[in-house]
Design a protein around this motif. Structure first.
Motif, mmCIF file in Angstrom:
data_model
loop_
_atom_site.group_PDB
_atom_site.id
_atom_site.type_symbol
_atom_site.label_atom_id
_atom_site.label_comp_id
_atom_site.label_asym_id
_atom_site.label_seq_id
_atom_site.Cartn_x
_atom_site.Cartn_y
_atom_site.Cartn_z
ATOM 1 N N GLY A 539 53.239 4.427 80.499
ATOM 2 C CA GLY A 539 51.803 4.490 80.733
ATOM 3 C C GLY A 539 50.991 4.089 79.515
ATOM 4 N N PHE A 540 49.704 3.880 79.742
ATOM 5 C CA PHE A 540 48.820 3.425 78.676
ATOM 6 C C PHE A 540 48.070 4.572 78.001
ATOM 7 N N ASP A 541 48.187 5.767 78.553
ATOM 8 C CA ASP A 541 47.732 6.996 77.880
ATOM 9 C C ASP A 541 48.657 8.102 78.384
ATOM 10 N N ASP A 542 49.940 7.957 78.053
ATOM 11 C CA ASP A 542 51.031 8.648 78.756
ATOM 12 C C ASP A 542 51.306 10.031 78.170
ATOM 13 N N ARG A 543 50.299 10.861 78.142
ATOM 14 C CA ARG A 543 50.420 12.166 77.491
ATOM 15 C C ARG A 543 51.419 13.078 78.200
ATOM 16 N N ASN A 544 51.373 13.106 79.528
ATOM 17 C CA ASN A 544 52.272 14.019 80.242
ATOM 18 C C ASN A 544 53.736 13.668 80.016
ATOM 19 N N GLN A 545 54.062 12.387 80.076
ATOM 20 C CA GLN A 545 55.458 11.989 79.863
ATOM 21 C C GLN A 545 55.889 12.284 78.425
ATOM 22 N N ILE A 546 54.994 12.047 77.489
ATOM 23 C CA ILE A 546 55.308 12.338 76.086
ATOM 24 C C ILE A 546 55.497 13.838 75.881
ATOM 25 N N ASN A 547 54.676 14.643 76.531
ATOM 26 C CA ASN A 547 54.851 16.096 76.428
ATOM 27 C C ASN A 547 56.205 16.531 76.977
ATOM 28 N N LYS A 548 56.642 15.864 78.046
ATOM 29 C CA LYS A 548 57.974 16.177 78.572
ATOM 30 C C LYS A 548 59.046 15.845 77.542
ATOM 31 N N CYS A 549 58.853 14.775 76.811
ATOM 32 C CA CYS A 549 59.830 14.421 75.772
ATOM 33 C C CYS A 549 59.944 15.532 74.738
ATOM 34 N N LEU A 550 58.831 16.139 74.355
ATOM 35 C CA LEU A 550 58.918 17.271 73.425
ATOM 36 C C LEU A 550 59.587 18.456 74.098
ATOM 37 N N GLN A 551 59.159 18.777 75.317
ATOM 38 C CA GLN A 551 59.704 19.951 75.998
ATOM 39 C C GLN A 551 61.206 19.848 76.223
ATOM 40 N N TYR A 552 61.714 18.638 76.427
ATOM 41 C CA TYR A 552 63.129 18.471 76.782
ATOM 42 C C TYR A 552 63.929 17.708 75.730
ATOM 43 N N ARG A 553 63.358 17.557 74.541
ATOM 44 C CA ARG A 553 64.045 16.960 73.404
ATOM 45 C C ARG A 553 64.560 15.551 73.728
ATOM 46 N N TYR A 554 63.667 14.715 74.249
ATOM 47 C CA TYR A 554 64.015 13.330 74.509
ATOM 48 C C TYR A 554 63.455 12.420 73.422
ATOM 49 N N VAL A 555 64.229 11.413 73.070
ATOM 50 C CA VAL A 555 63.731 10.313 72.268
ATOM 51 C C VAL A 555 62.814 9.473 73.154
ATOM 52 N N MET A 556 61.709 8.988 72.585
ATOM 53 C CA MET A 556 60.759 8.200 73.366
ATOM 54 C C MET A 556 61.052 6.711 73.233
ATOM 55 N N SER A 557 60.989 6.009 74.371
ATOM 56 C CA SER A 557 61.107 4.555 74.400
ATOM 57 C C SER A 557 59.810 3.999 74.987
ATOM 58 N N TYR A 558 58.976 3.390 74.138
ATOM 59 C CA TYR A 558 57.690 2.852 74.586
ATOM 60 C C TYR A 558 57.914 1.533 75.311
ATOM 61 N N GLU A 559 57.307 1.413 76.525
ATOM 62 C CA GLU A 559 57.583 0.252 77.370
ATOM 63 C C GLU A 559 56.334 -0.203 78.124
ATOM 64 N N PRO A 560 55.263 -0.604 77.410
ATOM 65 C CA PRO A 560 54.061 -1.056 78.117
ATOM 66 C C PRO A 560 54.354 -2.287 78.970
ATOM 67 N N PHE A 561 53.591 -2.403 80.068
ATOM 68 C CA PHE A 561 53.789 -3.493 81.031
ATOM 69 C C PHE A 561 55.250 -3.552 81.493
ATOM 70 N N ASN A 562 55.824 -2.365 81.718
ATOM 71 C CA ASN A 562 57.210 -2.282 82.184
ATOM 72 C C ASN A 562 58.141 -3.108 81.298
ATOM 73 N N PHE A 563 58.100 -2.823 80.041
ATOM 74 C CA PHE A 563 58.846 -3.414 78.918
ATOM 75 C C PHE A 563 58.653 -4.930 78.780
ATOM 76 N N LYS A 564 57.425 -5.382 79.041
ATOM 77 C CA LYS A 564 57.096 -6.791 78.805
ATOM 78 C C LYS A 564 55.920 -6.939 77.842
ATOM 79 N N GLY A 565 55.443 -5.828 77.274
ATOM 80 C CA GLY A 565 54.293 -5.875 76.390
ATOM 81 C C GLY A 565 54.673 -5.796 74.923
#
Length: 683
Positions: A539-565
């Motif tokens: 997402g372009f302001d993907d706060r909820n998904q990022i918060n899940k990454c903290l809650q569940y100890r995930y590494v974040m992979s940023y993928e704007p435009f479905n990994f074409k940006g």
């Protein structure tokens, strides 16, 4: 309790709660076999209709052997087949193992054991839910009062459901919310597929509501819910075949307590593979596609260092590159040559090294599960490595679709043909193509779609040089070990990642990549608190998904435009992700190096009612807890109260991505829209 007459399992009761899972002894089951005979493929041996030939109790009273001989099938008469069931009782569980001795000229295709008859909820008003971890997430499927029917109605007499099977599903739980039964494997890498299969007999009362009968019979038919563990063994003439073991245990509490049983079993065999040190630190990734199957070229190889500089500016440690191969992403498989229109192989290797020199690691995505049927390679050579079904037909599926309206409509999608990994020639092909990627000297390889084989769970070809049929999953870890052996010759810290992965693959791949929906159960994170797992952030302001990454100890992979940006395409997302990772670094004793406990160890309420969007981490140095509370609502704040399980009220400090300085808290905290607050226990 087993019947001394026919060996059926008549009673199964939880010692913890008293839940009698099997209600009527006369509806108990023992085993079943699928034994096709000429002119009748649908031919079963029902164990409950056979007499025991003998049974023997072990001297310590904790082991039982049950033997059935000369088995009578529905349509084939008496067969010179024996079924031996072995039951072992421990303090924690029942263990079921078995073997089939086949002295006929027939094939025992499937053996079902253990079988549970007349499964009953803990109380008439309680639900019965089948829960199963699959890859990194989990399924919840209702069995009672509404039976979830997944198998085609036109192909069965009763309502059936068999969506959970190993190795993609690790185990199953029969759960009512407060207690349950765990049913799982005994060995981590069985040599055949297992499936947990449910039948609601004779059907349901009402088509719309899916309600089963609430009486013992309906219209003269016995009403019952059965579960069988199917073992797809394909035991041919003269074979003596062992069934993989199955454990059954009871638990009390939420599904997490059921998975504690799986976690304890896993600790008896799991050894974490070597992980590069940089993966163990808080860090973020970026994914970008170079080209796709419809020739959407996104960048030239020599432009890669420019993308890496933008990543470095945002504190991103690694870039995963997809579609770098000839033809683009999901075209031309298994070829891993470079794409001439993107530049030369030498240019790509130089660009990768330039990125590494500036401190940004490059990971190349590869794919070996299937072949592109449209390619000359398939027609000239690859067809001989295709997995084939019992009729000699290849296992295929419609290809992935990219960009153009014609392909999105499915008119020119490139069909996938699934490979037979038991074929030595295919394994040689995979290694040849893998080396093309590894020899570019990236920091690692991501093996995409490594967790499945499509419909080709087995290969039935009789000209591949393997036993027929061959179990495709048996070769997954063998291939992974060969990958690792090759890269160890030049880089012992070379990173091997797999997409999602089934559980046994985590012996070889230290990291997995995935995407999650809002209702994901995150079951792997619970039973493996420290495995590096990565989640896509699109997402372009993907706060909820990022918060899940903290809650569940995930590494974040940023993928704007479905990994074409590019990294600068999503400044709000990357800026907020950076503050979250800064928070994890500052409080890593809790949020990164701490043990993830799911919801266990805390309770969170809102206006006196349970509030579920939180997770708990335990500091391994001090034993103190952190509670990460998120609010997914886009408009309203959530004021909640947090308590721990101790006798005295816990004392906290609160921190958040926006306000990382600790503030004293008595456990009451307001979480803004699409925001997260962490309460750290003070000791």
């Amino acid at each position: 309790m087993f019947s001394a007459r026919d060996g059926r399992l008549e009673q199964l009761t939880s010692k913890l709660t008293g839940w009698a899972l099997l209600r009527r002894a006369e509806q108990g089951l023992s085993f079943r076999l699928a034994v096709p005979v000429p002119g009748k493929r649908s031919n079963l041996v029902h164990g409950e209709n056979q007499q025991l030939a003998r049974h023997e109790l072990s001297p310590d009273g904790k082991g039982l052997t049950l033997v059935w001989e000369n088995l009578q099938s529905e349509h084939g008469g008496v067969h010179d087949i024996e079924f031996h069931g072995f039951v072992k009782v421990t303090e924690e569980r029942l263990e079921f193992t078995a073997k089939v001795v086949n002295r006929t000229d027939l094939t025992v295709e499937v053996a079902a054991y253990p079988c549970l008859g007349d499964i009953t909820p803990s109380a008439p008003d309680r639900k019965l839910i089948e829960i199963s971890p699959v890859w990194n997430g989990g399924y919840q499927i209702e069995l009672h009062p509404n039976f979830s029917h997944f198998e085609p109605y036109w192909g069965t007499d009763h309502l059936c459901q068999g969506v959970c099977w190993s190795p993609e599903h690790d185990c199953i739980l029969l759960d009512d919310g407060d207690q349950g039964f765990y049913i799982g494997p005994i060995e981590p890498e069985p040599d055949h597929m297992q499936q947990w299969f449910f039948e609601q007999k004779p059907g349901v009362l009402d088509t719309l509501t899916r309600l089963p009968a609430n009486t013992d019979t309906i219209s003269g038919h016995i009403a019952t819910l059965e579960m069988m563990t199917h073992h797809y063994v394909f035991a041919g003439p003269g074979a003596e075949t062992r069934l993989a073991g199955v454990a059954v245990s009871a638990y009390q509490g939420s599904w997490h307590h059921g998975m504690d049983l799986h976690k304890a079993w896993r600790e008896t065999w799991f050894k974490r593979p070597k992980t590069p040190a940089w993966i163990e630190d808080v860090h973020a990734w970026f994914q970008i596609q170079a080209n796709d199957a419809e020739e959407n070229r996104n960048f030239q190889y020599k432009e890669l260092p420019e993308i890496a500089r933008a990543c470095k500016k945002h504190g991103i440690a690694a870039i995963q590159i997809t579609g770098w191969v000839k033809g683009g992403l999901d075209r031309g498989n298994p070829c891993h040559d470079t794409e001439p229109t993107l530049g030369t192989r030498e240019e790509f290797a130089a660009a990768i090294q330039a990125c590494h020199d500036m401190g940004v690691r490059i990971i190349l995505m590869c794919k070996f599960t299937w072949m592109d049927e449209s390619q000359p390679y398939y027609r000239e050579e690859g067809h001989q490595y295709a997995a084939r079904d019992p009729y000699g037909v290849t296992y295929t599926r419609e290809g992935w679709k990219y960009r153009t309206w014609v392909q999105l409509a499915g008119l020119n999608a490139r069909k996938h043909v699934f490979a037979c990994f038991a074929h030595p020639g295919w394994r040689e092909t995979v290694m040849r193509e893998f080396k093309k990627a590894a020899d570019l000297r990236p920091a690692g390889i991501l093996n995409d779609e490594a967790q499945h084989h499509g419909g080709a769970k087995y290969c039935f070809a009789d000209d591949h040089g393997h036993p027929t049929p061959a179990y495709n999953f048996s070769y997954d870890n063998q291939i992974a070990r060969k990958f690792k052996a090759y890269t160890d010759t030049f880089d012992s810290d070379f990173l091997h990642i797999g997409e999602v992965l089934h559980e046994s693959q985590t012996l070889e791949y230290p990291m997995a990549y995935d995407r999650f929906a809002v209702d994901s159960m995150h079951m792997r994170r619970y039973y493996d608190p420290f495995m590096p797992l990565m989640m896509a952030i699109s997402g372009f302001d993907d706060r909820n998904q990022i918060n899940k990454c903290l809650q569940y100890r995930y590494v974040m992979s940023y993928e704007p435009f479905n990994f074409k940006g590019r990294p600068d395409d999503a400044p709000l997302t990357i800026a907020y992700g950076g503050t979250v990772d800064d928070l994890r670094r500052r409080y890593r004793d809790f949020l990164w190096d701490g043990e993830f406990n799911g919801p266990i160890g805390a309770s969170v309420t809102r206006d006196g009612q349970p509030f579920d969007d939180y997770t708990v981490f335990r500091n391994l140095q001090t034993g103190a807890c952190a509670v990460a509370v998120a609010n997914i609502d886009a408009r309203s704040s959530a004021t909640v109260h947090v308590e721990l399980g101790g006798e005295a009220p816990a004392k906290f400090v609160s921190v958040s991505p926006e306000e990382p300085e600790p503030q004293p808290s008595d456990g009451d905290v307001t979480v803004g829209p699409r925001s997260l607050v962490v309460l750290l226990e003070r000791t």
